[in-house]
Write a protein that holds these residues in place. Structure first.
Motif, short mmCIF file in Angstrom:
data_model
loop_
_atom_site.label_atom_id
_atom_site.label_comp_id
_atom_site.label_asym_id
_atom_site.label_seq_id
_atom_site.Cartn_x
_atom_site.Cartn_y
_atom_site.Cartn_z
N THR A 1 -0.12 0.70 -3.42
CA THR A 1 0.28 1.56 -4.73
C THR A 1 1.26 2.91 -4.52
O THR A 1 2.12 3.27 -5.27
N LYS B 1 4.74 2.06 -3.43
CA LYS B 1 5.71 1.68 -4.51
C LYS B 1 5.92 2.95 -5.19
O LYS B 1 7.18 3.10 -5.37
N LYS C 1 10.06 4.50 -5.64
CA LYS C 1 10.64 4.69 -6.61
C LYS C 1 11.50 6.06 -6.59
O LYS C 1 12.56 6.13 -6.87
#
Length: 266
Positions: free
Chosen positions: A5, A8, A12
């Protein structure tokens, strides 16, 4: 051993910055490669002779007789050194030091996640960004060269040079990562993580400027990256790239160890 998590979310943020750098590199790479013309080499060499110290300072050399030689002279002395280095500095500081400076490190460690996992995850984010940026650059070079000058660029030659470049940029990234792990305030992290690579590049420029300052090359790690030497299969050049790769592994490992043992005051 990464927290998916977190990875990611941080990727971004990296993608936004990568898009900006990709746009800038696209402009420079396309423009410079399309400037290549064997018939115009003499004119470019005359331009070099008019300002030899300035051109040499940014790694540009005269006498290129092939497309790959031209690319090395006009891309690998400044463009492919400085822009990925800036990416390393920007992302390196934002991975750990920024969280500690803002007091939000507690958020990362609130879940049952080990410090080592956080350290490796953030390290992976930086390494992934560097690899993606250089993969894009390599693909861009191949596309522009193959469309503009079909058959003139050997893929194997380009890959050899870019693997060495990857070792250099991973080493720079490891310095930024280690600085981010060492310091709990972004001002110190940036001062160290940005200051050391920038100083090393300035020293490299001085070393390239002329014989009087050539001895300075022994004080900067940029000397270990020799694109022409790697292309020619020179043993010293290959060894330099290997040293950069080993140094990167050592600094990333040291940064993770420092972070795991650091008193975070949370």
């Amino acid at each position: 051993m990464i927290q998916l998590t977190l990875y990611k979310r941080e990727m971004k943020n990296s993608i936004k910055i990568l898009c900006l750098f990709a746009a800038v590199l696209s402009l420079y790479v396309t423009m410079i490669i399309r400037m290549y013309d064997p018939k115009m080499m003499a004119s470019l060499d005359q331009f070099y002779e008019a300002m030899p110290e300035l051109m040499s300072a940014v790694g540009m050399e005269a006498g290129a007789t092939s497309l790959i030689g031209f690319m090395i002279s006009y891309l690998y002395g400044f463009i492919f050194l400085v822009f990925p280095m800036i990416f390393c500095i920007v992302r390196g500081n934002g991975l750990l030091a920024k969280y500690m400076d803002k007091g939000s490190m507690v958020t990362l460690l609130a879940a049952p996640v080990k410090r080592s996992t956080v350290a490796v995850t953030q390290m992976s984010v930086l390494i992934s960004g560097i690899v993606l940026l250089l993969l894009y650059s390599t693909g861009l070079e191949l596309v522009v060269a193959s469309t503009s000058y079909p058959g003139e660029l050997a893929v194997s030659d380009l890959l050899k040079v870019n693997v060495a470049l990857l070792c250099l940029q991973l080493f720079i990234g490891s310095i930024c990562y280690l600085a981010s792990c060492l310091f709990s305030e972004t001002r110190y992290s940036i001062a160290c993580g940005a200051g050391i690579p920038a100083l090393m590049y300035v020293l490299q420029m001085l070393a390239n400027a002329g014989e009087k300052t050539e001895v300075v090359k022994y004080a900067t790690f940029f000397t270990l990256f020799d694109a022409n030497g790697v292309l020619a299969g020179d043993r010293n050049a290959v060894t330099g790239a290997v040293i950069l790769g080993i140094g990167a592994v050592a600094f990333y490992w040291a940064g993770a160890m420092v972070f795991c043992k650091k008193d975070l005051h949370i």
